[in-house]
Design a protein around this motif. Sequence first.
Motif, PDB file in Angstrom:
ATOM      1  N   LEU A   2       0.918  -1.116   0.207  1.00  0.00           N
ATOM      2  CA  LEU A   2      -0.019  -0.060  -0.050  1.00  0.00           C
ATOM      3  C   LEU A   2       0.873   1.368   0.073  1.00  0.00           C
ATOM      4  O   LEU A   2       0.596   2.154  -0.871  1.00  0.00           O
ATOM      5  CB  LEU A   2      -1.059  -0.028   1.271  1.00  0.00           C
ATOM      6  N   ARG A   3       1.865   1.108   0.851  1.00  0.00           N
ATOM      7  CA  ARG A   3       2.782   2.532   0.918  1.00  0.00           C
ATOM      8  C   ARG A   3       3.428   2.669  -0.350  1.00  0.00           C
ATOM      9  O   ARG A   3       3.663   3.934  -0.896  1.00  0.00           O
ATOM     10  CB  ARG A   3       3.599   2.477   1.958  1.00  0.00           C
ATOM     11  N   ALA A   4       3.852   1.576  -1.032  1.00  0.00           N
ATOM     12  CA  ALA A   4       4.461   1.815  -2.347  1.00  0.00           C
ATOM     13  C   ALA A   4       3.585   2.637  -3.234  1.00  0.00           C
ATOM     14  O   ALA A   4       3.999   3.320  -4.314  1.00  0.00           O
ATOM     15  CB  ALA A   4       5.018   0.431  -3.146  1.00  0.00           C
ATOM     16  N   ARG A   5       2.251   1.886  -3.305  1.00  0.00           N
ATOM     17  CA  ARG A   5       1.219   2.313  -4.091  1.00  0.00           C
ATOM     18  C   ARG A   5       1.032   4.056  -4.030  1.00  0.00           C
ATOM     19  O   ARG A   5       0.831   4.575  -5.024  1.00  0.00           O
ATOM     20  CB  ARG A   5      -0.004   1.491  -4.222  1.00  0.00           C
ATOM     21  N   LEU A   6       0.876   4.213  -2.766  1.00  0.00           N
ATOM     22  CA  LEU A   6       0.287   5.578  -2.461  1.00  0.00           C
ATOM     23  C   LEU A   6       1.577   6.595  -2.623  1.00  0.00           C
ATOM     24  O   LEU A   6       1.169   7.738  -3.348  1.00  0.00           O
ATOM     25  CB  LEU A   6       0.019   5.610  -1.000  1.00  0.00           C
ATOM     26  N   LEU A   7       2.645   6.446  -2.236  1.00  0.00           N
ATOM     27  CA  LEU A   7       3.739   7.210  -2.651  1.00  0.00           C
ATOM     28  C   LEU A   7       4.020   7.355  -4.384  1.00  0.00           C
ATOM     29  O   LEU A   7       4.276   8.561  -4.578  1.00  0.00           O
ATOM     30  CB  LEU A   7       5.064   6.630  -2.035  1.00  0.00           C
ATOM     31  N   ASN A   8       3.819   6.465  -4.859  1.00  0.00           N
ATOM     32  CA  ASN A   8       3.687   6.318  -6.422  1.00  0.00           C
ATOM     33  C   ASN A   8       2.898   7.345  -7.062  1.00  0.00           C
ATOM     34  O   ASN A   8       3.179   8.215  -7.917  1.00  0.00           O
ATOM     35  CB  ASN A   8       4.090   5.179  -7.085  1.00  0.00           C
ATOM     36  N   LEU A   9       1.735   7.196  -6.338  1.00  0.00           N
ATOM     37  CA  LEU A   9       0.383   8.016  -6.824  1.00  0.00           C
ATOM     38  C   LEU A   9       0.698   9.567  -6.532  1.00  0.00           C
ATOM     39  O   LEU A   9       0.423  10.363  -7.327  1.00  0.00           O
ATOM     40  CB  LEU A   9      -1.111   7.637  -6.102  1.00  0.00           C
ATOM     41  N   VAL A  10       1.034   9.637  -5.240  1.00  0.00           N
ATOM     42  CA  VAL A  10       1.270  11.107  -4.713  1.00  0.00           C
ATOM     43  C   VAL A  10       2.501  11.816  -5.491  1.00  0.00           C
ATOM     44  O   VAL A  10       2.145  12.881  -5.887  1.00  0.00           O
ATOM     45  CB  VAL A  10       1.316  11.212  -3.200  1.00  0.00           C
ATOM     46  N   TRP A  11       3.807  11.433  -5.467  1.00  0.00           N
ATOM     47  CA  TRP A  11       4.659  12.142  -6.043  1.00  0.00           C
ATOM     48  C   TRP A  11       4.363  11.927  -7.669  1.00  0.00           C
ATOM     49  O   TRP A  11       4.519  13.259  -8.305  1.00  0.00           O
ATOM     50  CB  TRP A  11       5.954  11.124  -5.909  1.00  0.00           C
ATOM     51  N   SER A  12       3.963  11.195  -8.113  1.00  0.00           N
ATOM     52  CA  SER A  12       3.974  11.110  -9.725  1.00  0.00           C
ATOM     53  C   SER A  12       2.769  11.980 -10.153  1.00  0.00           C
ATOM     54  O   SER A  12       2.616  12.319 -11.342  1.00  0.00           O
ATOM     55  CB  SER A  12       3.643   9.589 -10.505  1.00  0.00           C
ATOM     56  N   GLY A  13       1.848  12.390  -9.031  1.00  0.00           N
ATOM     57  CA  GLY A  13       0.733  13.314  -9.425  1.00  0.00           C
ATOM     58  C   GLY A  13       0.896  14.761  -8.988  1.00  0.00           C
ATOM     59  O   GLY A  13      -0.159  15.482  -8.850  1.00  0.00           O
ATOM     60  N   THR A  14       2.036  14.986  -8.574  1.00  0.00           N
ATOM     61  CA  THR A  14       2.439  16.320  -8.054  1.00  0.00           C
ATOM     62  C   THR A  14       3.476  16.955  -9.015  1.00  0.00           C
ATOM     63  O   THR A  14       4.407  16.607  -9.268  1.00  0.00           O
ATOM     64  CB  THR A  14       3.031  16.283  -6.598  1.00  0.00           C
ATOM     65  N   ARG A  15       3.268  18.599  -8.888  1.00  0.00           N
ATOM     66  CA  ARG A  15       4.193  19.115  -9.728  1.00  0.00           C
ATOM     67  C   ARG A  15       4.394  20.506  -9.361  1.00  0.00           C
ATOM     68  O   ARG A  15       3.288  20.909  -8.613  1.00  0.00           O
ATOM     69  CB  ARG A  15       3.771  19.250 -11.347  1.00  0.00           C
ATOM     70  N   VAL A  16       5.325  21.123  -9.584  1.00  0.00           N
ATOM     71  CA  VAL A  16       5.418  22.782  -9.261  1.00  0.00           C
ATOM     72  C   VAL A  16       5.928  23.548 -10.528  1.00  0.00           C
ATOM     73  O   VAL A  16       6.853  23.379 -11.008  1.00  0.00           O
ATOM     74  CB  VAL A  16       6.664  23.013  -7.982  1.00  0.00           C
ATOM     75  N   GLU A  17       4.861  24.192 -10.858  1.00  0.00           N
ATOM     76  CA  GLU A  17       5.173  25.000 -12.191  1.00  0.00           C
ATOM     77  C   GLU A  17       5.387  24.012 -13.265  1.00  0.00           C
ATOM     78  O   GLU A  17       4.640  22.778 -13.516  1.00  0.00           O
ATOM     79  CB  GLU A  17       5.892  26.083 -12.110  1.00  0.00           C
TER      80      GLU A  17
ATOM     81  N   VAL B  60       7.864  21.827 -13.221  1.00  0.00           N
ATOM     82  CA  VAL B  60       8.699  20.687 -12.867  1.00  0.00           C
ATOM     83  C   VAL B  60       7.552  19.597 -12.331  1.00  0.00           C
ATOM     84  O   VAL B  60       6.829  20.010 -11.347  1.00  0.00           O
ATOM     85  CB  VAL B  60       9.746  21.047 -11.879  1.00  0.00           C
ATOM     86  N   GLY B  61       7.664  18.398 -12.755  1.00  0.00           N
ATOM     87  CA  GLY B  61       6.905  17.324 -12.185  1.00  0.00           C
ATOM     88  C   GLY B  61       7.709  16.264 -11.376  1.00  0.00           C
ATOM     89  O   GLY B  61       9.177  16.391 -11.238  1.00  0.00           O
ATOM     90  N   PHE B  62       7.308  15.194 -10.912  1.00  0.00           N
ATOM     91  CA  PHE B  62       7.835  13.929 -10.256  1.00  0.00           C
ATOM     92  C   PHE B  62       7.530  12.814 -10.627  1.00  0.00           C
ATOM     93  O   PHE B  62       6.635  12.576 -11.277  1.00  0.00           O
ATOM     94  CB  PHE B  62       7.584  14.220  -8.814  1.00  0.00           C
TER      95      PHE B  62
END
Length: 345
Positions: free
Chosen positions: A246-261, A263-265
Amino acid sequence: MMSGEQKTPVVFTGRTGEYFGIWIVNLLLSILTLGIYSAWAKVRRKKYFYQHTFIDGVAFDYHASPVAILKGRFLAFGLFVLYSISAEISPVLSGVFIIAFIIFLPWIIVRSLTFNARNSSYRGLRFDFKGRLWDAVLYYILLPILMVLTLGLLYPFISQRRNRFLAEGHRFGRSPFIAGFKVKDFYFAYLKALLLLVGLLLAAGLSIGLLNVNNTDAWAKESMQQAIVPLIFIYLLILTICGAFLRARLLNLVWSGTRVEHVGFSANLRSRDLVWLYATNLLLIVLSLGLLTPWAQIRTMRYHAERLSLVGETDFAHFVGEKKAEVKAAGEEIGEMFDVELALG
């Protein structure tokens, strides 16, 4: 992420030997000073991890004042002592203290996140946290109450909202982070983890049943008594596997769905890696009586860094900042004292 986009890895250069020296000195001085040095120890520890984490050849930095942390820690410890005394005097008084803590929890969360953000920097530019107090009330108090009424079905929604609150509340200079991860993806992640948990428990139960199918009741009862420790181990292993999944799935979701201007992750943590990481870290820390804690911390940080990268052109020249008002460490230390979890995922 488009296939042609540039990826810049996050690099962690910390080494166990170096960090062990900091860790053991921090531990000994904190003991000798009856905890007073722990504020300086916290700053030294955070500085080490920040200053050994690089993006595009430039490291992060941590700027918190040990004195500010010490003041916040004294306040947090005082509140903890008052709570302990109230629990001995009267259950009613203890209940009042707990209710007061719940009421102030959103303030603690926002102040803690603001303190950590404003004392973190990259390329000389400070981070910030602008999350609203009302959002913290909604996601950490009101919605959890409704979750009980829905028998837990609301939890993936709450998890998505909390992660969005943590991500979008942060700023790099004046630039806000933007969260694009969806609620449905969180429900899929939790559903898969639940199915994995049920499947593993059924498989374990079936295996144990088959072992005892041809044995007498007395023999089966005796063998079950002897197998209590292995059964506990199997149960904990199943929980570790499902938690890591679960932690792997959630961290992948959160980081890959976040960006700042611009720059994405991109994150690609793997469940089996986290199972091995968590299990071996715990085992070796226990066997070494805690002396391998620095090794486990360095190892964990290195893995997370290796699995995270920035996506897009890493041109930070146009990011601008502004002077931030100093934030007291009371919220941060109270949250830490009472184990308020504020991590992503």
